[in-house]
Design a protein around this motif. Structure first.
Motif, PDB file in Angstrom:
ATOM      1  N   TYR A 149     -37.543 -20.790  -9.606  1.00 14.84           N
ATOM      2  CA  TYR A 149     -37.355 -19.437 -10.096  1.00 14.84           C
ATOM      3  C   TYR A 149     -38.630 -19.004 -10.808  1.00 14.84           C
ATOM      4  O   TYR A 149     -39.178 -19.763 -11.622  1.00 14.84           O
ATOM      5  CB  TYR A 149     -36.156 -19.405 -11.050  1.00 14.84           C
ATOM      6  CG  TYR A 149     -35.815 -18.053 -11.619  1.00 14.84           C
ATOM      7  CD1 TYR A 149     -35.375 -17.016 -10.803  1.00 14.84           C
ATOM      8  CD2 TYR A 149     -35.895 -17.826 -12.981  1.00 14.84           C
ATOM      9  CE1 TYR A 149     -35.036 -15.788 -11.336  1.00 14.84           C
ATOM     10  CE2 TYR A 149     -35.561 -16.596 -13.529  1.00 14.84           C
ATOM     11  CZ  TYR A 149     -35.131 -15.579 -12.696  1.00 14.84           C
ATOM     12  OH  TYR A 149     -34.804 -14.353 -13.221  1.00 14.84           O
ATOM     13  N   GLU A 150     -39.124 -17.826 -10.460  1.00 15.81           N
ATOM     14  CA  GLU A 150     -40.320 -17.254 -11.092  1.00 15.81           C
ATOM     15  C   GLU A 150     -41.496 -18.243 -11.095  1.00 15.81           C
ATOM     16  O   GLU A 150     -42.127 -18.474 -12.120  1.00 15.81           O
ATOM     17  CB  GLU A 150     -40.018 -16.789 -12.516  1.00 15.81           C
ATOM     18  CG  GLU A 150     -39.000 -15.687 -12.595  1.00 15.81           C
ATOM     19  CD  GLU A 150     -38.670 -15.253 -14.010  1.00 15.81           C
ATOM     20  OE1 GLU A 150     -38.816 -16.050 -14.967  1.00 15.81           O
ATOM     21  OE2 GLU A 150     -38.239 -14.094 -14.171  1.00 15.81           O
ATOM     22  N   MET A 182     -36.100 -17.945  -5.980  1.00 13.41           N
ATOM     23  CA  MET A 182     -35.920 -16.543  -6.343  1.00 13.41           C
ATOM     24  C   MET A 182     -37.112 -16.104  -7.178  1.00 13.41           C
ATOM     25  O   MET A 182     -37.541 -16.818  -8.084  1.00 13.41           O
ATOM     26  CB  MET A 182     -34.628 -16.328  -7.112  1.00 13.41           C
ATOM     27  CG  MET A 182     -34.376 -14.876  -7.453  1.00 13.41           C
ATOM     28  SD  MET A 182     -32.674 -14.642  -7.936  1.00 13.41           S
ATOM     29  CE  MET A 182     -32.667 -12.874  -8.105  1.00 13.41           C
ATOM     30  N   GLU A 183     -37.641 -14.925  -6.818  1.00  5.62           N
ATOM     31  CA  GLU A 183     -38.770 -14.319  -7.515  1.00  5.62           C
ATOM     32  C   GLU A 183     -39.961 -15.273  -7.597  1.00  5.62           C
ATOM     33  O   GLU A 183     -40.560 -15.461  -8.660  1.00  5.62           O
ATOM     34  CB  GLU A 183     -38.346 -13.805  -8.890  1.00  5.62           C
ATOM     35  CG  GLU A 183     -37.304 -12.707  -8.786  1.00  5.62           C
ATOM     36  CD  GLU A 183     -36.855 -12.132 -10.110  1.00  5.62           C
ATOM     37  OE1 GLU A 183     -37.481 -12.418 -11.148  1.00  5.62           O
ATOM     38  OE2 GLU A 183     -35.870 -11.391 -10.104  1.00  5.62           O
ATOM     39  N   CYS A 184     -40.316 -15.857  -6.461  1.00 10.86           N
ATOM     40  CA  CYS A 184     -41.436 -16.797  -6.373  1.00 10.86           C
ATOM     41  C   CYS A 184     -42.502 -16.272  -5.415  1.00 10.86           C
ATOM     42  O   CYS A 184     -42.228 -15.422  -4.573  1.00 10.86           O
ATOM     43  CB  CYS A 184     -40.950 -18.152  -5.865  1.00 10.86           C
ATOM     44  SG  CYS A 184     -39.869 -19.033  -7.013  1.00 10.86           S
ATOM     45  N   ASN A 185     -43.714 -16.810  -5.539  1.00  5.82           N
ATOM     46  CA  ASN A 185     -44.800 -16.578  -4.590  1.00  5.82           C
ATOM     47  C   ASN A 185     -45.023 -17.879  -3.838  1.00  5.82           C
ATOM     48  O   ASN A 185     -45.154 -18.936  -4.455  1.00  5.82           O
ATOM     49  CB  ASN A 185     -46.084 -16.165  -5.317  1.00  5.82           C
ATOM     50  CG  ASN A 185     -45.903 -14.854  -6.045  1.00  5.82           C
ATOM     51  OD1 ASN A 185     -45.346 -13.916  -5.511  1.00  5.82           O
ATOM     52  ND2 ASN A 185     -46.372 -14.799  -7.274  1.00  5.82           N
ATOM     53  N   CYS A 222     -34.835 -15.129  -2.268  1.00  3.33           N
ATOM     54  CA  CYS A 222     -34.458 -13.806  -2.747  1.00  3.33           C
ATOM     55  C   CYS A 222     -35.616 -13.241  -3.571  1.00  3.33           C
ATOM     56  O   CYS A 222     -36.145 -13.938  -4.455  1.00  3.33           O
ATOM     57  CB  CYS A 222     -33.195 -13.906  -3.598  1.00  3.33           C
ATOM     58  SG  CYS A 222     -32.595 -12.324  -4.202  1.00  3.33           S
ATOM     59  N   ASN A 223     -36.022 -12.027  -3.259  1.00  2.00           N
ATOM     60  CA  ASN A 223     -37.088 -11.340  -4.011  1.00  2.00           C
ATOM     61  C   ASN A 223     -38.345 -12.195  -4.165  1.00  2.00           C
ATOM     62  O   ASN A 223     -38.935 -12.252  -5.234  1.00  2.00           O
ATOM     63  CB  ASN A 223     -36.593 -10.897  -5.391  1.00  2.00           C
ATOM     64  CG  ASN A 223     -35.466  -9.902  -5.304  1.00  2.00           C
ATOM     65  OD1 ASN A 223     -35.370  -9.146  -4.349  1.00  2.00           O
ATOM     66  ND2 ASN A 223     -34.596  -9.916  -6.291  1.00  2.00           N
ATOM     67  N   SER A 224     -38.737 -12.872  -3.114  1.00  2.00           N
ATOM     68  CA  SER A 224     -39.919 -13.740  -3.137  1.00  2.00           C
ATOM     69  C   SER A 224     -40.930 -13.277  -2.099  1.00  2.00           C
ATOM     70  O   SER A 224     -40.565 -12.646  -1.106  1.00  2.00           O
ATOM     71  CB  SER A 224     -39.518 -15.194  -2.858  1.00  2.00           C
ATOM     72  OG  SER A 224     -38.695 -15.695  -3.894  1.00  2.00           O
ATOM     73  N   SER A 225     -42.199 -13.612  -2.321  1.00  2.00           N
ATOM     74  CA  SER A 225     -43.236 -13.269  -1.349  1.00  2.00           C
ATOM     75  C   SER A 225     -43.697 -14.529  -0.626  1.00  2.00           C
ATOM     76  O   SER A 225     -43.743 -15.613  -1.213  1.00  2.00           O
ATOM     77  CB  SER A 225     -44.415 -12.575  -2.036  1.00  2.00           C
ATOM     78  OG  SER A 225     -45.063 -13.463  -2.915  1.00  2.00           O
TER      79      SER A 225
END
Length: 174
Positions: free
Chosen positions: A52-53, A74-77, A95-98
Motif C-alpha cells: 500500500y502506498e 493499492m496506490e502503488c507505483n 487498485c489505483n496503482s500505476s
C-alpha cells in the motif's frame, strides 16, 4: 498484527521476501520502496494486501489478500513487476496503482510495456516464483529502471540484454 505495514513500514528494501504478515493497510508493506522483493501470503483487513502506498521495482506480488480492495497492491507505483493471483472482493490484483513494463491482470489502461498474460512461474503452489522458460515476462522489462546488479537469487539482474519482470532473472543454460 499491525495497523499499517505488517511486514515493513517505510524505508528501502532490496532482495527480500515479505510473507505471512497482517495489517489493516498494506499487509506486506506500506510506504517506502522495494527492489527485487517477493510479497506473498500477506493480508490486509482493508486495502493493499501485498503493498500500500509503495514504490516497487522488479518485484513479484502474488498470493496476497485484502478484505476491501487491492489484494496485491493499492496506490502503488510499479516498474518491471509481476502482480498476479491475489484476491480481494474488488480489484483483486491492483487498485489505483500505476504500472510500467509490468505483468498484471486486468491490463492497466495507462503505462508503457505492460502485459496481462499469465507469468508462468516454475511452481507457484510451492513458492517457486522463478520464471518458466516460456514465460512472457522474460526479456520484457525496462533496463532504465534497474537499480541493482543482482536479482533476489544473486544472479545478474540483466541477462540476455533485457531485464525480466519480477524478482528473479531467468538464466538460461543453468
Amino acid at each position: 498484527f499491525a495497523e499499517e505495514g505488517g511486514g515493513a513500514y517505510g524505508g528501502t528494501l532490496t532482495n527480500c521476501t515479505l510473507s505471512e504478515n497482517t495489517a489493516e493497510y498494506g499487509g506486506g508493506a506500506q510506504g517506502g520502496s522495494m527492489t527485487n522483493c517477493i510479497l506473498t501470503g500477506n493480508t490486509a483487513s482493508w486495502f493493499g494486501g501485498g503493498a500500500y502506498e509503495s514504490t516497487l521495482t522488479n518485484c513479484t506480488v502474488t498470493g496476497n489478500s485484502a478484505g476491501g480492495s487491492g489484494g496485491g497492491m493499492m496506490e502503488c507505483n510499479s516498474d518491471n513487476c509481476i502482480v498476479w493471483d491475489n484476491s480481494a472482493p474488488e480489484d483483486a490484483n491492483h487498485c489505483n496503482s500505476s504500472f510500467r513494463f509490468s505483468c498484471t491482470s486486468p491490463l492497466p489502461t495507462e503505462g508503457d510495456g505492460n502485459i496481462s498474460a499469465e507469468p508462468r512461474f516454475v511452481d507457484a503452489e510451492n513458492g517457486n516464483y522463478h520464471l518458466h522458460t516460456d514465460s512472457p515476462c522474460i526479456d520484457s522489462g525496462n533496463n532504465d529502471v534497474v537499480q541493482v546488479e543482482t536479482d533476489l537469487a544473486g544472479n545478474p539482474r540483466i541477462s540476455n540484454e533485457t531485464v525480466d519482470m519480477g524478482a528473479y532473472e531467468r538464466i538460461f543454460g543453468r
